[in-house]
Design a protein around this motif. Structure first.
Motif, PDB file in Angstrom:
ATOM      1  N   VAL A   1      74.554  45.192  61.218  1.00  0.00           N
ATOM      2  CA  VAL A   1      74.778  45.798  59.909  1.00  0.00           C
ATOM      3  C   VAL A   1      73.574  46.642  59.500  1.00  0.00           C
ATOM      4  N   GLU A   2      73.852  47.557  58.573  1.00  0.00           N
ATOM      5  CA  GLU A   2      72.804  48.357  57.953  1.00  0.00           C
ATOM      6  C   GLU A   2      72.828  48.080  56.468  1.00  0.00           C
ATOM      7  N   VAL A   3      71.648  47.864  55.900  1.00  0.00           N
ATOM      8  CA  VAL A   3      71.502  47.598  54.475  1.00  0.00           C
ATOM      9  C   VAL A   3      70.920  48.848  53.834  1.00  0.00           C
ATOM     10  N   LYS A   4      71.395  49.182  52.657  1.00  0.00           N
ATOM     11  CA  LYS A   4      70.869  50.348  51.953  1.00  0.00           C
ATOM     12  C   LYS A   4      69.359  50.182  51.780  1.00  0.00           C
ATOM     13  N   LYS A   5      68.614  51.219  52.137  1.00  0.00           N
ATOM     14  CA  LYS A   5      67.156  51.141  52.096  1.00  0.00           C
ATOM     15  C   LYS A   5      66.625  50.814  50.702  1.00  0.00           C
ATOM     16  N   GLU A   6      67.305  51.305  49.676  1.00  0.00           N
ATOM     17  CA  GLU A   6      66.823  51.043  48.314  1.00  0.00           C
ATOM     18  C   GLU A   6      66.924  49.567  47.945  1.00  0.00           C
ATOM     19  N   MET A   7      67.723  48.800  48.713  1.00  0.00           N
ATOM     20  CA  MET A   7      67.825  47.367  48.454  1.00  0.00           C
ATOM     21  C   MET A   7      66.586  46.641  48.968  1.00  0.00           C
ATOM     22  N   GLY A   8      65.911  47.188  49.977  1.00  0.00           N
ATOM     23  CA  GLY A   8      64.694  46.605  50.505  1.00  0.00           C
ATOM     24  C   GLY A   8      64.853  45.133  50.866  1.00  0.00           C
ATOM     25  N   MET A   9      65.886  44.793  51.599  1.00  0.00           N
ATOM     26  CA  MET A   9      66.232  43.408  51.871  1.00  0.00           C
ATOM     27  C   MET A   9      65.447  42.850  53.054  1.00  0.00           C
ATOM     28  N   THR A  10      65.065  41.581  52.942  1.00  0.00           N
ATOM     29  CA  THR A  10      64.412  40.877  54.041  1.00  0.00           C
ATOM     30  C   THR A  10      65.455  40.055  54.796  1.00  0.00           C
ATOM     31  N   GLU A  11      65.041  39.511  55.952  1.00  0.00           N
ATOM     32  CA  GLU A  11      65.926  38.645  56.725  1.00  0.00           C
ATOM     33  C   GLU A  11      66.390  37.456  55.879  1.00  0.00           C
ATOM     34  N   GLU A  12      65.445  36.859  55.165  1.00  0.00           N
ATOM     35  CA  GLU A  12      65.769  35.675  54.361  1.00  0.00           C
ATOM     36  C   GLU A  12      66.736  36.013  53.237  1.00  0.00           C
ATOM     37  N   GLU A  13      66.553  37.156  52.592  1.00  0.00           N
ATOM     38  CA  GLU A  13      67.448  37.563  51.506  1.00  0.00           C
ATOM     39  C   GLU A  13      68.858  37.831  52.029  1.00  0.00           C
ATOM     40  N   LEU A  14      68.945  38.471  53.185  1.00  0.00           N
ATOM     41  CA  LEU A  14      70.258  38.736  53.774  1.00  0.00           C
ATOM     42  C   LEU A  14      70.929  37.419  54.165  1.00  0.00           C
ATOM     43  N   GLN A  15      70.165  36.502  54.744  1.00  0.00           N
ATOM     44  CA  GLN A  15      70.720  35.202  55.117  1.00  0.00           C
ATOM     45  C   GLN A  15      71.253  34.482  53.874  1.00  0.00           C
ATOM     46  N   HIS A  16      70.489  34.505  52.795  1.00  0.00           N
ATOM     47  CA  HIS A  16      70.926  33.875  51.537  1.00  0.00           C
ATOM     48  C   HIS A  16      72.208  34.546  51.027  1.00  0.00           C
ATOM     49  N   LEU A  17      72.281  35.876  51.130  1.00  0.00           N
ATOM     50  CA  LEU A  17      73.464  36.613  50.690  1.00  0.00           C
ATOM     51  C   LEU A  17      74.698  36.198  51.498  1.00  0.00           C
ATOM     52  N   VAL A  18      74.547  36.062  52.818  1.00  0.00           N
ATOM     53  CA  VAL A  18      75.656  35.666  53.686  1.00  0.00           C
ATOM     54  C   VAL A  18      76.107  34.242  53.357  1.00  0.00           C
ATOM     55  N   ILE A  19      75.144  33.333  53.214  1.00  0.00           N
ATOM     56  CA  ILE A  19      75.481  31.937  52.912  1.00  0.00           C
ATOM     57  C   ILE A  19      76.176  31.837  51.558  1.00  0.00           C
ATOM     58  N   SER A  20      75.702  32.586  50.571  1.00  0.00           N
ATOM     59  CA  SER A  20      76.342  32.570  49.241  1.00  0.00           C
ATOM     60  C   SER A  20      77.783  33.065  49.329  1.00  0.00           C
ATOM     61  N   ALA A  21      78.004  34.126  50.083  1.00  0.00           N
ATOM     62  CA  ALA A  21      79.363  34.664  50.246  1.00  0.00           C
ATOM     63  C   ALA A  21      80.249  33.652  50.977  1.00  0.00           C
ATOM     64  N   ALA A  22      79.698  32.977  51.970  1.00  0.00           N
ATOM     65  CA  ALA A  22      80.460  31.972  52.706  1.00  0.00           C
ATOM     66  C   ALA A  22      80.804  30.773  51.812  1.00  0.00           C
ATOM     67  N   ARG A  23      79.876  30.391  50.948  1.00  0.00           N
ATOM     68  CA  ARG A  23      80.144  29.281  50.015  1.00  0.00           C
ATOM     69  C   ARG A  23      81.249  29.668  49.032  1.00  0.00           C
ATOM     70  N   ARG A  24      81.187  30.889  48.529  1.00  0.00           N
ATOM     71  CA  ARG A  24      82.236  31.351  47.598  1.00  0.00           C
ATOM     72  C   ARG A  24      83.602  31.343  48.270  1.00  0.00           C
ATOM     73  N   SER A  25      83.625  31.573  49.582  1.00  0.00           N
ATOM     74  CA  SER A  25      84.879  31.573  50.332  1.00  0.00           C
ATOM     75  C   SER A  25      85.285  30.167  50.770  1.00  0.00           C
ATOM     76  N   GLY A  26      84.445  29.176  50.497  1.00  0.00           N
ATOM     77  CA  GLY A  26      84.739  27.803  50.886  1.00  0.00           C
ATOM     78  C   GLY A  26      84.524  27.540  52.362  1.00  0.00           C
ATOM     79  N   LEU A  27      83.725  28.351  53.022  1.00  0.00           N
ATOM     80  CA  LEU A  27      83.509  28.199  54.459  1.00  0.00           C
ATOM     81  C   LEU A  27      82.176  27.570  54.816  1.00  0.00           C
ATOM     82  N   PHE A  28      81.317  27.398  53.833  1.00  0.00           N
ATOM     83  CA  PHE A  28      79.981  26.840  54.105  1.00  0.00           C
ATOM     84  C   PHE A  28      79.778  25.643  53.178  1.00  0.00           C
ATOM     85  N   PRO A  29      79.332  24.522  53.758  1.00  0.00           N
ATOM     86  CA  PRO A  29      79.180  23.307  52.937  1.00  0.00           C
ATOM     87  C   PRO A  29      78.108  23.428  51.877  1.00  0.00           C
TER      88      PRO A  29
END
Length: 178
Positions: A150-178
Motif C-alpha cells: 500500500v501507499e499512504v498519502k505523504k501528508e499523513m506522515g504515517m509510521t509502521e506502528e500507526e498503520l498497524q494500529h489503523l489496520v487493527i482498529s479497522a479489523a476490530r470494527r469489522s469483528g475480525l480481531f479479538p
C-alpha cells in the motif's frame, strides 16, 4: 471590423477549450490523461480509449468482480466448513513494514472462516490508503496470510506502528480481531 470578429472568435475558441476540459489547466489535463491511461491498462479487454468508455469499462469491471466475489462466497461448499469456519474468519496477527517513505507492506495472518477472503480484503479496502497489490495464500492448514502493498498519502506522515494500529482498529470494527 474584421479584427474584432477575429479576436472575438479567438476568445470563444479559448472558452470552448476550457469547457471541453472541465476548466482544468495543462498540468491537471496531463495528470488526468495519465490516470485514465493507468485505469485503462488495469481493465482487461478494454479496447476503446476515450474517457467515457474507460470509466464505464472500469465501473463494469469492478461491478463484475464484486458480483463474482459474492457468488463465490455464496457457493463455498458447506462440506469444508468446520465449526470454527462457520463463525467467520479471525485475524490472528498484523505486521507492517515500511519499504520507502509512504510505501508499506501489511501482513495479516488469519484463521479461515466462511467468506474469509472477502471480509479480510474489506479491512484493507476500508483504510485511507492506495492499494498497489494484494496476495492471499495458505500459510498452514486453516490459516491464511494476506500480504498487501500500500501507499499512504505523504501528508499523513504515517509510521509502521500507526498503520498497524489503523489496520487493527479497522479489523476490530469489522469483528475480525479479538
Amino acid at each position: 471590423m474584421s479584427e474584432n470578429m477575429s479576436s472575438s472568435n479567438d476568445h470563444s475558441s479559448s472558452n470552448n477549450d476550457e469547457e471541453n476540459d472541465g476548466g482544468l489547466g495543462g498540468w491537471a489535463r496531463t495528470k488526468r490523461a495519465q490516470l485514465l491511461q493507468d485505469l485503462h491498462s488495469l481493465v482487461p479487454n478494454q479496447i476503446e480509449t476515450d474517457e467515457r468508455s474507460i470509466l464505464e469499462g472500469a465501473r463494469d469491471y469492478l461491478q463484475r468482480i464484486h458480483e463474482e466475489t459474492e457468488q463465490i462466497e455464496r457457493e463455498l461448499p458447506e462440506k469444508y466448513a468446520s465449526s470454527s469456519e462457520s463463525q467467520g474468519p479471525q485475524i490472528l496477527g498484523v505486521e507492517t513494514e515500511e519499504l520507502t517513505e509512504g510505501r508499506f507492506i501489511i501482513k495479516m495472518s488469519w484463521r479461515k472462516g466462511s467468506r474469509g477472503v472477502g471480509h479480510v480484503q474489506r479491512v484493507i479496502e476500508g483504510l485511507d490508503v492506495k492499494i498497489t497489490s494484494v496476495f492471499v495464500h495458505e500459510n498452514i492448514p486453516d490459516e491464511m496470510l494476506t500480504t498487501a502493498y500500500v501507499e499512504v498519502k505523504k501528508e499523513m506522515g504515517m509510521t509502521e506502528e500507526e498503520l498497524q494500529h489503523l489496520v487493527i482498529s479497522a479489523a476490530r470494527r469489522s469483528g475480525l480481531f479479538p
